[in-house]
Design a protein around this motif. Structure first.
Motif, PDB file in Angstrom:
ATOM      1  N   THR A 214       0.428  -1.057   0.299  1.00 33.85           N
ATOM      2  CA  THR A 214      -0.181   0.024  -0.232  1.00 33.85           C
ATOM      3  C   THR A 214       0.966   1.140  -0.112  1.00 33.85           C
ATOM      4  O   THR A 214       2.029   1.359   0.231  1.00 33.85           O
ATOM      5  CB  THR A 214      -0.858   0.233   1.011  1.00 33.85           C
ATOM      6  OG1 THR A 214      -0.110   0.318   2.565  1.00 33.85           O
ATOM      7  CG2 THR A 214      -1.788  -1.286   0.922  1.00 33.85           C
ATOM      8  N   LYS A 215       0.122   2.484  -0.237  1.00 35.16           N
ATOM      9  CA  LYS A 215       1.015   3.665  -0.756  1.00 35.16           C
ATOM     10  C   LYS A 215       1.422   3.683   0.904  1.00 35.16           C
ATOM     11  O   LYS A 215       2.395   4.705   1.492  1.00 35.16           O
ATOM     12  CB  LYS A 215      -0.222   5.054  -1.223  1.00 35.16           C
ATOM     13  CG  LYS A 215       1.255   6.226  -1.274  1.00 35.16           C
ATOM     14  CD  LYS A 215      -0.044   7.186  -1.199  1.00 35.16           C
ATOM     15  CE  LYS A 215       0.656   8.680  -1.391  1.00 35.16           C
ATOM     16  NZ  LYS A 215      -0.329   9.357  -2.223  1.00 35.16           N
ATOM     17  N   GLU A 216       1.034   4.165   1.904  1.00 38.05           N
ATOM     18  CA  GLU A 216       0.899   3.929   3.824  1.00 38.05           C
ATOM     19  C   GLU A 216       2.162   3.162   4.115  1.00 38.05           C
ATOM     20  O   GLU A 216       3.502   3.512   4.480  1.00 38.05           O
ATOM     21  CB  GLU A 216       0.242   3.654   4.170  1.00 38.05           C
ATOM     22  CG  GLU A 216      -0.950   4.695   4.024  1.00 38.05           C
ATOM     23  CD  GLU A 216      -1.986   4.245   2.888  1.00 38.05           C
ATOM     24  OE1 GLU A 216      -2.572   5.567   1.920  1.00 38.05           O
ATOM     25  OE2 GLU A 216      -1.459   3.586   2.491  1.00 38.05           O
ATOM     26  N   LEU A 217       2.477   2.123   3.713  1.00 37.95           N
ATOM     27  CA  LEU A 217       3.599   1.208   4.415  1.00 37.95           C
ATOM     28  C   LEU A 217       4.539   1.423   3.127  1.00 37.95           C
ATOM     29  O   LEU A 217       6.084   0.773   3.240  1.00 37.95           O
ATOM     30  CB  LEU A 217       2.772  -0.638   3.977  1.00 37.95           C
ATOM     31  CG  LEU A 217       2.031  -1.060   5.073  1.00 37.95           C
ATOM     32  CD1 LEU A 217       1.209  -2.510   4.756  1.00 37.95           C
ATOM     33  CD2 LEU A 217       2.598  -0.439   6.602  1.00 37.95           C
ATOM     34  N   ALA A 218       4.609   1.357   1.672  1.00 39.88           N
ATOM     35  CA  ALA A 218       5.837   1.618   1.209  1.00 39.88           C
ATOM     36  C   ALA A 218       7.153   2.204   1.599  1.00 39.88           C
ATOM     37  O   ALA A 218       8.210   1.407   1.039  1.00 39.88           O
ATOM     38  CB  ALA A 218       5.203   1.737  -0.110  1.00 39.88           C
ATOM     39  N   ILE A 261       6.270   7.111  -4.352  1.00 39.60           N
ATOM     40  CA  ILE A 261       6.789   6.201  -3.636  1.00 39.60           C
ATOM     41  C   ILE A 261       7.745   5.811  -5.144  1.00 39.60           C
ATOM     42  O   ILE A 261       9.245   6.384  -4.918  1.00 39.60           O
ATOM     43  CB  ILE A 261       6.574   4.917  -3.987  1.00 39.60           C
ATOM     44  CG1 ILE A 261       5.566   4.355  -2.409  1.00 39.60           C
ATOM     45  CG2 ILE A 261       7.966   3.432  -3.915  1.00 39.60           C
ATOM     46  CD1 ILE A 261       6.308   5.308  -1.397  1.00 39.60           C
ATOM     47  N   GLN A 262       7.863   5.986  -6.455  1.00 36.31           N
ATOM     48  CA  GLN A 262       8.427   5.908  -7.251  1.00 36.31           C
ATOM     49  C   GLN A 262       9.333   7.641  -7.523  1.00 36.31           C
ATOM     50  O   GLN A 262      10.911   6.787  -7.732  1.00 36.31           O
ATOM     51  CB  GLN A 262       7.645   6.238  -9.164  1.00 36.31           C
ATOM     52  CG  GLN A 262       6.838   4.730  -8.939  1.00 36.31           C
ATOM     53  CD  GLN A 262       6.200   4.883 -10.359  1.00 36.31           C
ATOM     54  OE1 GLN A 262       7.127   5.526 -12.001  1.00 36.31           O
ATOM     55  NE2 GLN A 262       5.080   4.564 -10.462  1.00 36.31           N
ATOM     56  N   ALA A 263       9.025   8.454  -6.887  1.00 34.27           N
ATOM     57  CA  ALA A 263       9.605   9.794  -7.039  1.00 34.27           C
ATOM     58  C   ALA A 263      10.892   9.118  -5.646  1.00 34.27           C
ATOM     59  O   ALA A 263      12.021   9.635  -5.667  1.00 34.27           O
ATOM     60  CB  ALA A 263       9.166  10.917  -6.609  1.00 34.27           C
TER      61      ALA A 263
END
Length: 472
Positions: A214-218, A261-263
């Protein structure tokens, strides 16, 4: 049967671990002190040692050093009742496969043990055997030696040979690699092969499934966090980049990562430094990155879903993994390899496959690729009581695939059987056969769903399948 030595001065914990691992087909020996453990190791060889960090006569660090010096082909996992990040990193650098804190969870410990044994087997292939000086020079001079895991099969098809050529070409370099291929083509096995044939082979190989993040855990999974850095951060966590430091980080399904996250990943790859969430301290990185995807990242870039600059950072070298349907009779080599592994796992001695099964394997289109074939062989091995796997042990969708009529080919050609004279009853039976088979294949042979679509009850469906020979 793999042999495990448990070293723990808490007898109850050792006993529970021993019973659990014995039920999971391991040959287990227990020792209650460091000295007795070294005596066991001197008398017998073990695939893995599970060692508690705190022992009455020594500690896990000293045991790890002794085991790695005297028995380098034995893997080691350290178990402890408390978490210490610095100690965990130190132990892994000294050669431990992993560092696990109590309480122990059955699925977690079993998964860690299986991965540790697999990694140790692969590493053992690179350790020299006892040879004469002449034999050692011959081995050193050989240009064709390489290391592979048990599950990696070297095929003889053109596609397999080209794949192996590319693995051995890029492995000695520090290049980042993109692995592209359909789901189930064995991208993680290829990533491990690249790692094990690189100068980093004795350093960690860390795999991370980006598809489940998830975005929060990444951020926490990638970079780690300090205790108390956010609500729920009850302890300090090492991120995957830090765990893989010195070795290889494999990012599976990288196309699923959020743009934010990619950034963050791009900055990390460019600067080769990370900070744990909640920390101001920078950690230097020396990590090789291998990423895998089953989607076209160029299309994702054009749609604004994947950063082009990150893509080019990753794309220093790319490998396309062919689907198993393009590897000809290599399918049989894969099947035999998976049968060998299944025999070991289930303590069986099945010799091979019947001619019908071989024909079936070569005819079926394998949409799930290598992963599907492996699961089919494991299931068939479990079901088989004789020394040869028969057609009845295969799933229905595979055993009936070759019998399926050509419902509608892409070029519009019809089955020649339809042009033969026949009576109305036979025509009705064939139409029923085609309808039932088509629906079964659409629902992946889920008979409950098929019966619902066909508007009949499950018992009627079974009877009709039996009447038209679809139950075998």
């Amino acid at each position: 049967m793999k042999k495990i030595l448990i070293v723990d001065d808490e007898v109850n914990i050792g006993l529970l671990l021993s019973k659990f691992l014995t039920r999971n087909s391991f040959d287990v020996t227990s020792a209650t002190s460091g000295n007795s453990a070294m005596e066991y190791l001197a008398k017998d060889s073990y695939d893995l040692v599970l060692c508690d960090y705190r022992l009455e006569d020594t500690d896990g660090k000293e045991m790890l050093i002794k085991i790695k010096e005297s028995y380098p082909k034995t893997g080691v996992i350290i178990i402890t009742g408390y978490s210490d990040i610095k100690l965990a990193v130190e132990l892994i650098k000294l050669g431990a496969y992993d560092y696990i804190t109590k309480p122990l969870y059955p699925d977690e410990i079993l998964n860690t043990i299986n991965k540790a044994i697999e990694t140790q087997i692969a590493l053992n292939a690179s350790l020299p055997e006892t040879e004469s000086p002449q034999e050692q020079e011959k081995t050193k001079a050989s240009k064709n030696t390489y290391i592979l895991t048990d599950e990696f099969v070297i095929g003889q098809s053109g596609a397999s040979k080209e794949l192996m050529k590319q693995i051995l070409l890029v492995a000695p370099t520090a290049y980042s690699v993109i692995l592209m291929g359909d789901s189930g083509t064995g991208k993680e096995s290829v990533a491990k092969a690249i790692h094990l044939n690189s100068p980093r082979k004795d350093k960690p190989f860390v795999a991370m499934d980006c598809g489940s993040l998830t975005k929060e855990l990444a951020g926490s999974e990638f970079f780690g966090h300090e205790k108390g850095s956010f609500t729920g951060a009850l302890y300090t966590k090492i991120g995957h980049f830090e765990m893989a430091n010195g070795g290889t980080l494999f990012l599976d399904e990288v196309g699923n990562l959020s743009y934010d996250i990619q950034a963050a990943l791009l900055r990390t790859v460019q600067e080769r430094k990370i900070k744990r969430i909640g920390s101001t301290k920078e950690i230097d990185l020396d990590v090789r990155i291998i990423v895998a995807t089953n989607e076209n990242l160029q299309d994702a870039i054009s749609k604004g879903k994947f950063r082009e600059d990150l893509y080019h950072r990753f794309n220093e070298f790319s490998i396309n993994l062919p689907p198993i349907s393009q590897r000809g009779k290599d399918i049989l080599a894969f099947a035999e390899s998976f049968l060998l592994l299944a025999n070991q796992e289930l303590n069986k001695n099945i010799k091979g496959f019947s001619e019908e099964v071989i024909d079936c394997f070569l005819t079926y289109n394998w949409p799930g690729n290598v992963r599907e074939l492996k699961n089919v062989v494991r299931r068939a091995t479990l079901l088989t009581e004789t020394d040869e796997i028969q057609l009845k042990a295969l799933p229905l969708e595979i055993s009936t695939y070759a019998k399926a009529p050509m419902l509608a080919s892409h070029n519009g050609a019809e089955n020649t059987e339809r042009n033969k004279p026949r009576d109305l009853k036979n025509a009705a039976l064939e139409a029923e056969y085609e309808t039932i088979l088509k629906v079964l294949r659409e629902v992946n042979f889920n008979k409950t769903k098929a019966a619902k679509i066909l508007n009949i009850d499950r018992k009627t469906l079974y009877n009709k399948m039996k009447a038209i020979d679809l139950d075998k």
